[in-house]
Design a protein around this motif. Sequence first.
Motif, PDB file in Angstrom:
ATOM      1  N   ALA A 184      43.119  50.228  -5.882  1.00  0.00           N
ATOM      2  CA  ALA A 184      42.129  48.961  -5.198  1.00  0.00           C
ATOM      3  C   ALA A 184      41.717  49.483  -3.769  1.00  0.00           C
ATOM      4  O   ALA A 184      42.284  49.837  -3.047  1.00  0.00           O
ATOM      5  CB  ALA A 184      42.715  47.635  -5.298  1.00  0.00           C
ATOM      6  N   SER A 185      40.332  48.668  -3.527  1.00  0.00           N
ATOM      7  CA  SER A 185      39.732  48.920  -2.251  1.00  0.00           C
ATOM      8  C   SER A 185      38.529  48.153  -2.340  1.00  0.00           C
ATOM      9  O   SER A 185      38.015  47.877  -3.122  1.00  0.00           O
ATOM     10  CB  SER A 185      39.434  50.355  -1.867  1.00  0.00           C
ATOM     11  N   HIS A 186      38.181  47.897  -0.846  1.00  0.00           N
ATOM     12  CA  HIS A 186      36.997  46.935  -0.677  1.00  0.00           C
ATOM     13  C   HIS A 186      35.820  47.801  -1.214  1.00  0.00           C
ATOM     14  O   HIS A 186      35.339  49.174  -0.843  1.00  0.00           O
ATOM     15  CB  HIS A 186      36.846  46.553   0.519  1.00  0.00           C
ATOM     16  N   ALA A 187      34.938  47.344  -2.336  1.00  0.00           N
ATOM     17  CA  ALA A 187      33.709  48.038  -2.813  1.00  0.00           C
ATOM     18  C   ALA A 187      32.631  48.398  -1.660  1.00  0.00           C
ATOM     19  O   ALA A 187      31.808  49.035  -2.139  1.00  0.00           O
ATOM     20  CB  ALA A 187      33.478  47.351  -4.083  1.00  0.00           C
ATOM     21  N   ALA A 190      35.156  49.938   2.140  1.00  0.00           N
ATOM     22  CA  ALA A 190      35.986  51.279   2.130  1.00  0.00           C
ATOM     23  C   ALA A 190      35.897  51.715   0.775  1.00  0.00           C
ATOM     24  O   ALA A 190      36.967  51.956   0.238  1.00  0.00           O
ATOM     25  CB  ALA A 190      37.348  50.905   2.741  1.00  0.00           C
ATOM     26  N   PRO A 191      34.846  51.723   0.289  1.00  0.00           N
ATOM     27  CA  PRO A 191      35.032  52.183  -1.292  1.00  0.00           C
ATOM     28  C   PRO A 191      35.626  53.600  -1.368  1.00  0.00           C
ATOM     29  O   PRO A 191      36.339  54.053  -2.600  1.00  0.00           O
ATOM     30  CB  PRO A 191      33.540  52.380  -1.927  1.00  0.00           C
ATOM     31  N   THR A 227      39.918  45.495 -20.391  1.00  0.00           N
ATOM     32  CA  THR A 227      40.100  45.008 -19.045  1.00  0.00           C
ATOM     33  C   THR A 227      39.209  46.080 -18.277  1.00  0.00           C
ATOM     34  O   THR A 227      39.424  47.222 -18.423  1.00  0.00           O
ATOM     35  CB  THR A 227      41.647  45.220 -18.603  1.00  0.00           C
ATOM     36  N   GLY A 228      38.544  45.365 -17.492  1.00  0.00           N
ATOM     37  CA  GLY A 228      37.643  46.250 -16.781  1.00  0.00           C
ATOM     38  C   GLY A 228      37.612  46.165 -15.473  1.00  0.00           C
ATOM     39  O   GLY A 228      36.535  46.578 -14.649  1.00  0.00           O
ATOM     40  N   GLY A 229      38.200  45.319 -14.792  1.00  0.00           N
ATOM     41  CA  GLY A 229      38.327  44.814 -13.230  1.00  0.00           C
ATOM     42  C   GLY A 229      38.348  43.210 -13.245  1.00  0.00           C
ATOM     43  O   GLY A 229      37.992  42.520 -14.281  1.00  0.00           O
ATOM     44  N   LYS A 230      38.373  42.850 -11.927  1.00  0.00           N
ATOM     45  CA  LYS A 230      38.475  41.277 -11.726  1.00  0.00           C
ATOM     46  C   LYS A 230      37.408  40.835 -11.003  1.00  0.00           C
ATOM     47  O   LYS A 230      37.173  39.786 -11.113  1.00  0.00           O
ATOM     48  CB  LYS A 230      39.907  41.061 -11.188  1.00  0.00           C
ATOM     49  N   ALA A 231      36.780  41.582 -10.079  1.00  0.00           N
ATOM     50  CA  ALA A 231      35.945  41.132  -9.150  1.00  0.00           C
ATOM     51  C   ALA A 231      34.811  42.383  -8.882  1.00  0.00           C
ATOM     52  O   ALA A 231      35.220  43.328  -8.714  1.00  0.00           O
ATOM     53  CB  ALA A 231      36.330  40.547  -8.008  1.00  0.00           C
ATOM     54  N   ALA A 232      33.446  42.101  -8.863  1.00  0.00           N
ATOM     55  CA  ALA A 232      32.510  43.398  -8.559  1.00  0.00           C
ATOM     56  C   ALA A 232      32.911  43.897  -7.159  1.00  0.00           C
ATOM     57  O   ALA A 232      32.471  45.081  -6.789  1.00  0.00           O
ATOM     58  CB  ALA A 232      31.166  42.843  -8.610  1.00  0.00           C
TER      59      ALA A 232
END
Length: 405
Positions: A184-187, A190-191, A227-232
């Motif tokens: 995980a990382s900030h999209a 810091a993608p 399951t594809g992720g929780k937040a864009a």
Amino acid sequence: MLVSVDDVVSSAIDAASHELRKLSLTIHDNPELALKEVHACKVLTDYLSSKGFSVEHNVAGLDTAFVASYQSPAGSDGLHIGFCSEYDALPGVGHACGHNLIAICGVAMFLAISSVLEKCQIPGTVKLFGTPAEEAIGGKITMQKAGVFDGSDLLMMLHPTPGYSGSWHSQCCLSMEVEYFGKASHAAMAPWDGINAGTAANVAMMTMNAMREQLKPDWRTHGIVTTGGKAANVIPDYAKIEYTVRTSWAEELAVLEQRALNVFAAAALATGCTYKVTKEFAYLDNQDNPVLGKMYEDIMHDRLGVPPARAQGGSTDFGNLSQSFISLHGNFDLVGTGVPNHTVEFTEGARTEKAHENALFAAKTSARVAARCLVDGEFWERVKGAHKERKSAPSAREFYEKLSA
Ligand SMILES: [Zn+2]
Ligand SMILES: [Zn+2]
């Protein structure tokens, strides 16, 4: 002799029609998903118990599986005939596969053959197998592994479809769950520090779709993202897809399975994820006994005046039984509109009086085929001869039977 046996079959089913309709409606109005068919299992087993049949519950460790049985007063030396009922529904669309009708067809055929054994004083045993979770994990496979069907000479079931058929060669199918693990990382901030599991799932699905161009016409691949992720704005560190691959024969399934596994691995490599594949269950192709199937189709043709309709795809856990037992998976026309299974229209059709009539006619037809096996020795020899000649692919079949086990 044959005419009187047919009359016994028809009378037994006609006499139960009203009660069977009530069972069908209550199962349809209370759709329950695989392994949660508590209401359906209860109303079916209560009904069978009320008729004086012995019923075994919680069979093979499955809460919603049962076996009802009846032994002829003339003895148990004769054939052991079994019928299968299904009663699970589908998520979101209820009884879109008409398993409420399959449930009562099984009961109807069981009642008919019980009546034949009793009234005609023919030795033999008849069982009704309540088989849950056909749409998910294949309850019949669990029951087969536990030896529930051991000793059966003949197994039969019925299924509503568009059109009728006594020779449905269903597809083998293998379902797989694929999990991708990333970071995980900030999209936005810091993608580049993230590893996108959602992208891996996306690449896997795109590549599976691209591969369709090179697949044989009778092969199928279809999948969903669960399951594809929780937040864009968060790079997903986890994604999960579910895929099913299908072919006509077990040896081809091994080929398509390997191609899918290559795709899943490639998606992980392309995105830097790690991954895990879990094979969930494998259904083998259904091979109806041609002698039984021809008699079923001949009776259907006499009534309907139209040729049989062979389904072009689909799978059933009854296929696994057909690999080991003499069997017939008769298909009957739901309501004559050509609506395919797994649609809202099919759900609506499965509740109609017309579908009930068609189901019970199919049950009479199938039960007449079963009764003939009891009374016509020459016919039964032909059935057994045809069973020995059926196509089989032992190595692939054993592989997938092991996987299912
Ligand atoms: Zn279905
Ligand atoms: Zn079905």
